[in-house]
Motif scaffolding. Structure first.
Motif, PDB file in Angstrom:
ATOM      1  N   ASP A 258       0.801  -1.225   0.000  1.00 41.41           N
ATOM      2  CA  ASP A 258       0.000   0.000   0.000  1.00 41.41           C
ATOM      3  C   ASP A 258       0.832   1.272   0.000  1.00 41.41           C
ATOM      4  O   ASP A 258       0.410   2.281  -0.530  1.00 41.41           O
ATOM      5  CB  ASP A 258      -0.927   0.014   1.216  1.00 41.41           C
ATOM      6  N   LYS A 259       2.014   1.233   0.581  1.00 41.50           N
ATOM      7  CA  LYS A 259       2.792   2.457   0.718  1.00 41.50           C
ATOM      8  C   LYS A 259       3.839   2.564  -0.378  1.00 41.50           C
ATOM      9  O   LYS A 259       4.806   1.815  -0.395  1.00 41.50           O
ATOM     10  CB  LYS A 259       3.472   2.502   2.086  1.00 41.50           C
ATOM     11  N   TYR A 260       3.597   3.476  -1.271  1.00 40.69           N
ATOM     12  CA  TYR A 260       4.580   3.769  -2.309  1.00 40.69           C
ATOM     13  C   TYR A 260       4.326   5.187  -2.808  1.00 40.69           C
ATOM     14  O   TYR A 260       3.248   5.739  -2.659  1.00 40.69           O
ATOM     15  CB  TYR A 260       4.522   2.754  -3.464  1.00 40.69           C
TER      16      TYR A 260
ATOM     17  N   ARG B 275      -2.081   8.549 -17.937  1.00 39.84           N
ATOM     18  CA  ARG B 275      -3.453   8.069 -18.084  1.00 39.84           C
ATOM     19  C   ARG B 275      -3.686   6.650 -17.577  1.00 39.84           C
ATOM     20  O   ARG B 275      -4.761   6.101 -17.778  1.00 39.84           O
ATOM     21  CB  ARG B 275      -3.867   8.156 -19.546  1.00 39.84           C
ATOM     22  N   MET B 276      -2.706   6.063 -16.920  1.00 46.12           N
ATOM     23  CA  MET B 276      -2.888   4.702 -16.413  1.00 46.12           C
ATOM     24  C   MET B 276      -3.816   4.744 -15.199  1.00 46.12           C
ATOM     25  O   MET B 276      -3.657   5.572 -14.301  1.00 46.12           O
ATOM     26  CB  MET B 276      -1.551   4.073 -16.037  1.00 46.12           C
ATOM     27  N   ALA B 277      -4.783   3.841 -15.165  1.00 42.80           N
ATOM     28  CA  ALA B 277      -5.749   3.790 -14.068  1.00 42.80           C
ATOM     29  C   ALA B 277      -5.075   3.365 -12.764  1.00 42.80           C
ATOM     30  O   ALA B 277      -4.161   2.539 -12.760  1.00 42.80           O
ATOM     31  CB  ALA B 277      -6.867   2.805 -14.412  1.00 42.80           C
ATOM     32  N   ALA B 278      -5.566   3.933 -11.666  1.00 45.84           N
ATOM     33  CA  ALA B 278      -5.002   3.629 -10.347  1.00 45.84           C
ATOM     34  C   ALA B 278      -5.100   2.140 -10.029  1.00 45.84           C
ATOM     35  O   ALA B 278      -4.186   1.567  -9.426  1.00 45.84           O
ATOM     36  CB  ALA B 278      -5.707   4.454  -9.283  1.00 45.84           C
ATOM     37  N   LYS B 279      -6.189   1.502 -10.446  1.00 46.43           N
ATOM     38  CA  LYS B 279      -6.339   0.064 -10.170  1.00 46.43           C
ATOM     39  C   LYS B 279      -5.296  -0.755 -10.939  1.00 46.43           C
ATOM     40  O   LYS B 279      -4.803  -1.773 -10.442  1.00 46.43           O
ATOM     41  CB  LYS B 279      -7.756  -0.414 -10.493  1.00 46.43           C
TER      42      LYS B 279
ATOM     43  N   ILE C  40      -2.286   0.352 -11.720  1.00 42.34           N
ATOM     44  CA  ILE C  40      -1.018   0.599 -11.014  1.00 42.34           C
ATOM     45  C   ILE C  40      -0.948  -0.284  -9.772  1.00 42.34           C
ATOM     46  O   ILE C  40       0.068  -0.941  -9.516  1.00 42.34           O
ATOM     47  CB  ILE C  40      -0.878   2.089 -10.649  1.00 42.34           C
ATOM     48  N   GLN C  41      -2.045  -0.326  -9.005  1.00 39.68           N
ATOM     49  CA  GLN C  41      -2.080  -1.149  -7.789  1.00 39.68           C
ATOM     50  C   GLN C  41      -1.911  -2.627  -8.133  1.00 39.68           C
ATOM     51  O   GLN C  41      -1.193  -3.354  -7.442  1.00 39.68           O
ATOM     52  CB  GLN C  41      -3.381  -0.931  -7.027  1.00 39.68           C
ATOM     53  N   ARG C  42      -2.523  -3.078  -9.213  1.00 38.42           N
ATOM     54  CA  ARG C  42      -2.383  -4.464  -9.646  1.00 38.42           C
ATOM     55  C   ARG C  42      -0.921  -4.780  -9.988  1.00 38.42           C
ATOM     56  O   ARG C  42      -0.397  -5.836  -9.630  1.00 38.42           O
ATOM     57  CB  ARG C  42      -3.288  -4.732 -10.853  1.00 38.42           C
ATOM     58  N   PHE C  43      -0.256  -3.838 -10.662  1.00 37.14           N
ATOM     59  CA  PHE C  43       1.157  -4.017 -11.004  1.00 37.14           C
ATOM     60  C   PHE C  43       2.005  -4.132  -9.740  1.00 37.14           C
ATOM     61  O   PHE C  43       2.833  -5.032  -9.613  1.00 37.14           O
ATOM     62  CB  PHE C  43       1.649  -2.846 -11.867  1.00 37.14           C
ATOM     63  N   VAL C  44       1.784  -3.214  -8.803  1.00 42.42           N
ATOM     64  CA  VAL C  44       2.562  -3.229  -7.552  1.00 42.42           C
ATOM     65  C   VAL C  44       2.299  -4.529  -6.791  1.00 42.42           C
ATOM     66  O   VAL C  44       3.234  -5.158  -6.279  1.00 42.42           O
ATOM     67  CB  VAL C  44       2.233  -1.990  -6.690  1.00 42.42           C
ATOM     68  N   ASP C  45       1.050  -4.950  -6.713  1.00 42.09           N
ATOM     69  CA  ASP C  45       0.715  -6.196  -6.016  1.00 42.09           C
ATOM     70  C   ASP C  45       1.377  -7.401  -6.678  1.00 42.09           C
ATOM     71  O   ASP C  45       1.807  -8.333  -5.997  1.00 42.09           O
ATOM     72  CB  ASP C  45      -0.801  -6.390  -5.967  1.00 42.09           C
ATOM     73  N   SER C  46       1.482  -7.379  -8.000  1.00 44.08           N
ATOM     74  CA  SER C  46       2.110  -8.505  -8.705  1.00 44.08           C
ATOM     75  C   SER C  46       3.612  -8.573  -8.439  1.00 44.08           C
ATOM     76  O   SER C  46       4.225  -9.621  -8.621  1.00 44.08           O
ATOM     77  CB  SER C  46       1.851  -8.412 -10.208  1.00 44.08           C
ATOM     78  N   LYS C  47       4.186  -7.471  -8.011  1.00 52.17           N
ATOM     79  CA  LYS C  47       5.624  -7.423  -7.728  1.00 52.17           C
ATOM     80  C   LYS C  47       5.915  -7.499  -6.230  1.00 52.17           C
ATOM     81  O   LYS C  47       7.029  -7.228  -5.796  1.00 52.17           O
ATOM     82  CB  LYS C  47       6.232  -6.123  -8.289  1.00 52.17           C
TER      83      LYS C  47
END
Length: 110
Positions: A2-4, A31-35, A37-44
């Motif tokens: 969550d923190k980034y 223009r990338m959607a926040a969801k 971005i969050q999905r990308f971070v969660d995958s990493k």
């Protein structure tokens, strides 16, 4: 995760960076959607946790493998052995040498 810190710019790809102090920075297209971005971070998440653990390990002071008494014994043994070896090899090579000192260096040198 969550923190980034999110930095949006005119880029085409998303990128993840972990700073030496443990901050996580995500660089994303405007223009990338926040969801997404969050999905990308969660995958990493596994990669992020692995590198955060490495950073935490580097920040901990290293424990000495030897006690002060053991270090003194090793230095005394070196003071006996090294000058004898240097004298032998200097004669073989045909060179002279100066002073030999044994120190408790805290950093690499050379």
């Amino acid at each position: 995760m969550d923190k980034y810190e999110l930095i949006r710019s005119n880029r085409k790809t998303i990128a993840l960076q972990i700073k030496g102090d443990g901050r996580i920075i995500v660089r994303a297209p405007l223009r990338m959607a926040a969801k997404d971005i969050q999905r990308f971070v969660d995958s990493k998440a596994a990669w992020i946790e692995k590198h955060l653990a490495i950073i935490r390990q580097r920040q901990q002071p290293a424990a000495s493998a030897f006690t002060l008494e053991q270090l003194q014994q090793l230095a005394d043994a070196a003071k006996q052995d090294i000058p004898r070896r240097v004298a032998r090899f200097a004669a073989l090579v045909g060179v002279t040498y100066g002073r030999i000192t044994i120190r408790a260096q805290k950093s690499r040198w050379g």
